[in-house]
Design a protein around this motif. Structure first.
Motif, PDB file in Angstrom:
ATOM      1  N   CYS A   1     -21.424   7.191  37.538  1.00 47.48           N
ATOM      2  CA  CYS A   1     -22.289   7.307  38.713  1.00 47.48           C
ATOM      3  C   CYS A   1     -21.870   6.298  39.762  1.00 47.48           C
ATOM      4  O   CYS A   1     -21.531   5.154  39.441  1.00 47.48           O
TER       5      CYS A   1
ATOM      6  N   TYR B   1     -23.849  12.212  37.807  1.00 45.53           N
ATOM      7  CA  TYR B   1     -22.767  11.731  36.952  1.00 45.53           C
ATOM      8  C   TYR B   1     -21.569  12.658  37.136  1.00 45.53           C
ATOM      9  O   TYR B   1     -21.693  13.883  37.010  1.00 45.53           O
TER      10      TYR B   1
ATOM     11  N   GLY C   1     -22.205   5.228  32.151  1.00 44.38           N
ATOM     12  CA  GLY C   1     -22.910   6.049  31.169  1.00 44.38           C
ATOM     13  C   GLY C   1     -23.023   5.454  29.786  1.00 44.38           C
ATOM     14  O   GLY C   1     -22.981   6.194  28.795  1.00 44.38           O
TER      15      GLY C   1
ATOM     16  N   THR D   1     -25.941   7.172  27.810  1.00 39.73           N
ATOM     17  CA  THR D   1     -26.090   8.629  27.765  1.00 39.73           C
ATOM     18  C   THR D   1     -25.956   9.141  26.336  1.00 39.73           C
ATOM     19  O   THR D   1     -24.988   8.831  25.633  1.00 39.73           O
TER      20      THR D   1
END
Length: 377
Positions: free
Chosen positions: A341, A215, A319, A322
């Motif tokens: 990513c 990331y 993300g 996350t």
């Protein structure tokens, strides 16, 4: 993508610290240093620190062939970490990390992304894989390549420093056929290129799609990634079916929010896509040429990331899953939309899509793919 399986049993480890250090080896202002990072299942876990002459540092561990940090200057010469990860091995086994399972920096395999219903048919045989995302199979299963200790060999010459990680996956591992020998070679040069060269062979036909799950946040996590500007050279995305998994149908991106063929602010798309991107973009690259597929830039830092690959597709992931409770030990805060990513790979659900390029590695043939991250500031 979020792994819904609780992997807390893997936290029952004997963990170590930085107990040994090898001398720094330098070649043409390129350097490589090896330190002990911890211990996993009675195997030593090491950390390799690669540096070039432009103050770019890459840290990689043989646990999961994982990138733990990339540190580069900004336009003012100030160093900053631009990737998610941890400075202590035990942080990868915290309850929060295990439950969220964001795969920070790991090498994913045998097959990246989701295989629907954790099953596929090959050569007249039906195979049942480990179910680690509901009824589906994600990122190689509960004990994928990112959760194993790889063998490692360092590389040094006038052009680059690097580490070659190797792993053997036995027949039946997580349900996959074939004894698979796989390697990934990381190389850092003075052009600020971090290259990842994947090779593999198997004694049976088997699905194989390897990727790196780093990331990035080019502003060093001072804010989210919505002000980053993206150019992504693709005309189509894989269309998800009703379950959200690709079935092989392609959809044109032209005149849609998914079109990044012209450079634009990634956050502008969030008005239509409030949960951001988890989209597979397809490349026109039948001859496996190493071609530029992504340019991501951030104005306040002056940093730019270019991605080159031989792969037929990539997941653009911003993300959404996350956890906001994850942070580096120095307090650098991660969380939703704090990193993106570029997961270059084969098609999602490729073993169940006949048109998916190179999703099956044939017995005794060679898997050979390359992805390059190039930084500038």
């Amino acid at each position: 993508m979020k792994n819904l399986v609780n992997l807390s049993i893997f936290a029952l480890l004997s963990l170590g610290g930085f107990t040994s250090c090898s001398p720094t080896k330098t070649t043409n202002k390129l350097s490589l240093e090896k330190t002990q990072f911890g211990e996993h299942n009675n195997a030593q876990v090491d950390l390799y620190t690669l540096k070039n002459s432009n103050n770019m540092t890459v840290k990689i561990t043989n646990y999961g062939a994982t990138v733990t940090n990339i540190i580069v200057p900004n336009k003012n010469g100030e160093l900053g970490s631009i990737t998610t990860g941890f400075d202590k091995f035990e942080s990868y086994f915290s309850d929060e990390y295990i439950q969220n399972s964001p795969y920070f920096g790991g090498t994913v395999g045998r097959y990246a992304s989701v295989i629907k219903n954790a099953e596929f048919a090959l050569n007249g045989t039906n195979y049942q894989l480990d179910k680690n995302m509901g009824d589906n199979h994600l990122h190689g299963g509960s004990i994928g390549f990112d959760r194993q200790v790889w063998q490692s060999d360092t590389i040094q010459n006038q052009e680059y420093v690097g580490v070659k990680f190797s792993l053997t996956s036995p027949d039946g591992d997580q349900g996959y056929p074939g004894n698979l020998k796989v390697s990934i070679e990381y190389q850092l040069n003075n052009k600020n290129e971090l290259s990842m060269h994947y090779t593999a062979t198997s004694d049976k036909d088997s699905p194989l799609s390897l990727t790196n799950h780093t990331y990035f946040n080019l502003n060093g996590f001072n804010s989210d990634i919505l002000d980053h500007k993206l150019q992504l050279f693709s005309e189509h995305i894989l269309k998800p079916d009703d379950s959200g998994i690709a079935n092989g149908e392609l959809v044109a991106v032209k005149n849609t929010v998914n079109d990044f063929n012209q450079n634009k602010r990634i956050g502008d798309a969030f008005s239509e896509l409030p949960m951001g991107f988890e989209h597979f973009y397809v490349f026109d690259n039948p001859n496996k040429q190493l071609q530029k597929v992504v340019i991501m830039s951030e104005a306040t830092s002056g940093r730019t990331l270019e991605v080159f690959t031989t792969e037929p597709s990539t997941l653009l992931y911003t993300g959404r899953y996350t956890s906001d409770n994850l942070a580096r030990e120095d307090g650098t805060q991660y969380g939703q939309f704090k990193g993106f990513c570029i997961e270059t790979s084969k098609y999602q659900n490729g073993p169940n899509i006949p048109t998916s390029p190179r999703s099956i590695l044939k017995a005794n043939q060679s898997y050979d793919e390359t992805t390059v991250y190039k930084l500038s500031w």
